[in-house]
Design an enzyme around this catalytic site. Sequence first.
Site, PDB file in Angstrom:
ATOM      1  N   GLU A 175      -9.552   1.664  -6.750  1.00 20.20           N
ATOM      2  CA  GLU A 175      -8.091   1.658  -6.838  1.00 20.20           C
ATOM      3  C   GLU A 175      -7.490   3.066  -6.861  1.00 20.20           C
ATOM      4  O   GLU A 175      -6.445   3.300  -7.456  1.00 20.20           O
ATOM      5  CB  GLU A 175      -7.653   0.841  -8.059  1.00 20.20           C
ATOM      6  CG  GLU A 175      -8.061  -0.632  -7.909  1.00 20.20           C
ATOM      7  CD  GLU A 175      -7.392  -1.570  -8.902  1.00 20.20           C
ATOM      8  OE1 GLU A 175      -7.011  -1.110  -9.991  1.00 20.20           O
ATOM      9  OE2 GLU A 175      -7.256  -2.755  -8.565  1.00 20.20           O
ATOM     10  N   GLU A 504       1.073  -3.105  -6.614  1.00 13.54           N
ATOM     11  CA  GLU A 504       1.384  -3.191  -8.041  1.00 13.54           C
ATOM     12  C   GLU A 504       1.409  -1.831  -8.735  1.00 13.54           C
ATOM     13  O   GLU A 504       2.136  -1.639  -9.701  1.00 13.54           O
ATOM     14  CB  GLU A 504       0.385  -4.114  -8.747  1.00 13.54           C
ATOM     15  CG  GLU A 504      -1.041  -3.566  -8.772  1.00 13.54           C
ATOM     16  CD  GLU A 504      -2.083  -4.589  -9.226  1.00 13.54           C
ATOM     17  OE1 GLU A 504      -1.835  -5.787  -9.078  1.00 13.54           O
ATOM     18  OE2 GLU A 504      -3.145  -4.159  -9.697  1.00 13.54           O
TER      19      GLU A 504
END
Lengths: 713, 713
Positions: A175, A504
């Site tokens: 990520e 997100e």
Amino acid sequence: MQKRKLTLLVFLFAAVFANAQGRVSIKSPDQLMSLTVKNDIGGNITYEVAYKTKTVVAPSSLGFSFKEPALQVTSFDILSIDSTVVDKSWEPVWGETKLIRDNYKQLVLRLASHTKDRILLNIFFRAYNDGIAFRYEFPEQKGLMHFIIGDELTGFAMTGDHQSFWIPGDYDTNEYSYNHTSISRINAMVGDEAKEINVRSLFDSNAVQTPLMMKTAEGIYINIHEAALSNYPAMNLVLDKKKFNFNARLVPDAVGNKAYLQTPAKTPWRTILISDNAATLLASKMVLNCNEPSKISNTSFVKPQKFVGVWWEMHVGKSSWDYSGGQVGSQQQSKVPHGANTANVKRYIDFASSNGFDGVLVEGWNTGWEDWFGKWKEDVFDFLTPYPDYDLEALTAYAKQKNVRIIMHHETSGSVTNYERYMDRAYALMKSHNMNSVKSGYVGRIIPRGEHHDGQWMVKHYERVAKTTGENGIMVDMHEPVRPTGMHRTYPNWLACEAARGNEFNAWSVGNPPDHETILPFTRLIGGPMDYTPGIFRIKMSYYNPGKKEQIHTTLCKQLALYVTMYSPLQMAADLPENYEQKPDAFQFIKDVAVDWDDTKILAAEPGDYIYIARKEKGKANWFVGGITDENSREFVLKTDFLEKGTSYLAKVYRDAPDADWKTNPEAYVIEKFIVDNRTAMKLRLAPGGGFAVSLMPATKADISSTPKYRNK
Amino acid sequence: MQKRKLTLLVFLFAAVFANAQGRVSIKSPDQLMSLTVKNDIGGNITYEVAYKTKTVVAPSSLGFSFKEPALQVTSFDILSIDSTVVDKSWEPVWGETKLIRDNYKQLVLRLASHTKDRILLNIFFRAYNDGIAFRYEFPEQKGLMHFIIGDELTGFAMTGDHQSFWIPGDYDTNEYSYNHTSISRINAMVGDEAKEINVRSLFDSNAVQTPLMMKTAEGIYINIHEAALSNYPAMNLVLDKKKFNFNARLVPDAVGNKAYLQTPAKTPWRTILISDNAATLLASKMVLNCNEPSKISNTSFVKPQKFVGVWWEMHVGKSSWDYSGGQVGSQQQSKVPHGANTANVKRYIDFASSNGFDGVLVEGWNTGWEDWFGKWKEDVFDFLTPYPDYDLEALTAYAKQKNVRIIMHHETSGSVTNYERYMDRAYALMKSHNMNSVKSGYVGRIIPRGEHHDGQWMVKHYERVAKTTGENGIMVDMHEPVRPTGMHRTYPNWLACEAARGNEFNAWSVGNPPDHETILPFTRLIGGPMDYTPGIFRIKMSYYNPGKKEQIHTTLCKQLALYVTMYSPLQMAADLPENYEQKPDAFQFIKDVAVDWDDTKILAAEPGDYIYIARKEKGKANWFVGGITDENSREFVLKTDFLEKGTSYLAKVYRDAPDADWKTNPEAYVIEKFIVDNRTAMKLRLAPGGGFAVSLMPATKADISSTPKYRNK
């Protein structure tokens, strides 16, 4: 399917290698890619790759170090050499194109190691027009049944200090934001600064993950990854900076071993995509072609889909995953209402139903969220028990009546032993409540403790979930799994993964830089579809909380374009219903856009800069075009020569307003309609961090009479 | 139940400790055992124990080292002191006695650590007439929710170089023979020689396991163990030889942590049995008393039982667990028939049915045995698929018709992640096929890899199995689990465990020395019943294979005696039906002997030498007596004063023949019948490695007229 033995060649090779020293080459069907394997006097085998006469991969090592039995398997006798040509096509259950051609030349080396007890090892090399792939195979053999891999000694020797798009090598997370540097400036420890990622396992400052995207000074694009990652750990690459040589580093298990194998065993394919055209590389299906056909016998339940969900409202702090509001361990700081309550979910069902969505994701429906996060706790969720304000029965009935399905959510919190105990019962609950899609999550340190997200044990788990859901008629979308490697060909119910930095992060961290979405298709998406959750219309988080500085790092139109440029058969309309209801004109594109395709045209692309893609809806005449840029404004001329000749199309153009800018004015957009045909060349401006989206549908007579024709300028 | 607060005492303590320095003592109800807790000027808390004025445990440390948060929790302020007396009795679902008295004085210290963020810790001390127990409790508190134990700092300081019966400290196995040495001569590395044990994890040459049995020069017996091991790793003891001080060493997990706890949390009880009478110590129920009452609400399905099984024939090499005969990885070397075939199992069912046994264990019924052993392989058994020659349906029906139940076998091969995936389905299969008992096994290195048999993760697993089987109406018998700690009180369906060196070692290894069974009740059985699998009539393995030198290290009569001396509610008649059929007179004792008891009398006992026990059958007037000796011949006078006064009993005496000897003539026995009463004193000779068994049933008139009366000599 065409498959013939090149018998003559085989004999020739055998002769050459009779001296235990020599070389053998194969070329791709178009003759532009060539792979050469050499066997030196010591028995070491190396491979090298050339493209259009330029060396792209210099001689690179092959082999293994075993832990049990303790052996170095690095020098070999060649027992035989074989070569075949394959040219076949197959139809994916879903995908970017209706038909995929699988055309390559294959070279198989059957080897015996120089160790006292000879280990039989085969290496399969394939030369495709768009790259090179190879894998190791340990055939069934008397002297080797169970064995433990200590290290895989595969190298990828680059020929220069290429530009590279990389994220740090890490055993647990993918990520990170991408770094764009020359190879020599790679420094994985920048990952240490990424505090927004909860579990990081950086291990070497010279380590990067795959897919690793590079570009040479001569303009050759190179992408190193792997295909068909099954029963094996993921591969990181550790750079030897002096030689520009990347060496495989497998993710270890809890005791430091890499892989437990039993003959016959195969490694994943090591893949190197190569092209002097970025669009060609982006269109490559080589990784998919290296995967096995579907193992799910009945795929009739598998349907690409769009969905909304009780999800973004938690990310923006409007509501909470947990019921009690205690918020212990969750990411919320202040007390807010529980999002997954019956009334709120009904509202989403109504919204989904009236706007033609297939599913409603509901996160936070089940007990356990009060204390789920960050504590390496094993017994968190049971995946069965709804919170008292979530009426599972009533909502099931309501959704069914509204022709919508609730999408199940299984956050494991990384406690995978716990999830596996409940899987059978959890899927039975889904089936008895008309659910056939599940979004799973792996946030947190893995249990079994000491295992990593990307190690063999977890790789087996992800595949077990794909297989078990598939056999139960359930589609799955995994968040925080290992990076995909085309396994969705084998498990077509495995629709998508997150496995990268999703939208997100923009809600509560430094976010994703404006070039992020122009890099992802060249990196993460080489392995498979991503559930990026596009479609955010409320760009700035200050809307929800004046004190917040976080924002989406795109314009609104770029969010629309992502439905085309960020390929996935599963697309979320991630923003809140009320935000869409305030901009129904822009929302129309999300309602219209398809999620399954007959054809895909990569119109133009450059990693880190821009991507323009046109796709034709599966089984329909409609086309959808998306274009995105990085932080720079750009102009693009959309030539619609892919349209059916002689047909008029109604083009709806969603573009950044002239004064739009991702930072200062992200939500400003313009919508226009034109009649176009296959000779149209439409000039489109993309704002800084902007994008455009165009839908093209065969025009009705009414359309033609009421809509201006686009005039090329 | 009697329970009253000693308010006066409490105030007194509080006063004493007001200076943060001082001492407090409690005594057992009989006043013979006393426990003193001291708090020194630095805040360190120690405990010490005296018995009949002699110090048995010198001042010993208490406390913890935490890993997360990183804290030393070793010095404290005392917040309060409380004391209670408890005297109650409870009825076990099954056991050695009908009623168990639970009578102790309890002292509770509520502490706050001297760390910056104060940790609240309570210590519960109990003084029983037969020992001392204490446990730590971390109450719910704001400053501590999740935490990781780095080390438990509990000490057990002995006062001299006691004689000790010990096995090496090990994280994975308890299948060692016992060593009998002085404390100062403990050397755990003798475990390294125990090649017959597949997985050994020795970690310190000064480490031993509990239950640790000791005897002081003054003749005081001391046994250190733990009770109620739940959600916590097992405790080994590491000896500081200079001080005769044993320090707790918890079994680590895959990453070296000891326990993951969440407040409120309790450790197991640390138990120290103390007596100057070995028989009293053997009769102690303190460990059971420290466990929680049953958590299985309906225990009506729980029935102590005797069983036979397709099992010993594999150990002696007559048949095989696996079907193919390939034998890869199994313990067999040559090709033999598959034991668990339908015809053979029917034979066992017939035998069980005609001899009054409850169950027939069948090992090797399921696929996977060709490659199950020693390779740390995860996907071995599915616990569902029978071999093609095992007709599950037909055998279920046949057993039912014969009023016998098949006992399920679940060998996990240590791959516990795999077992947990199948547990639900495996128990459902059992229930649908009329099975309500399962023998499980954990042979091999544990998966999750890096975890140990005796670590917290596995301790939780065993309890999960006990709970899940219990909720499903299934009894369980675990082989190779952690050593028991009385948890069968809480899960009465958890009938027995192996968890020590069982009779099977005699079949294929150096075996168990003749004193083994005289030590086990003082060590392993302090924690709970053992499935030792007695009853072997064919003592020498040369019977099966002339080349074999292995043998049972007892006489036949000692095998009979074990049904009484080696307490278990689950007893196997472990030998082959054909061996029993050849000695029906001796077999009669196995058919007669009970497995559940109203009362138990330890007539005499000395660890390592002899044990004589009499037990009264549950709900009946019958008594059974067993006597065993070590390698020495002995004479014992059995005074049957426990019999009902004025009643005549028919005594069947099974004793070693005069020339019997475990080594040279093990199978020679004599059976005699006498009429006896409660004044009888029967002289019995035990051969070297021998024993005797006596059944005592109220005599019928016919018995009395046909049987000689025993005349005391």
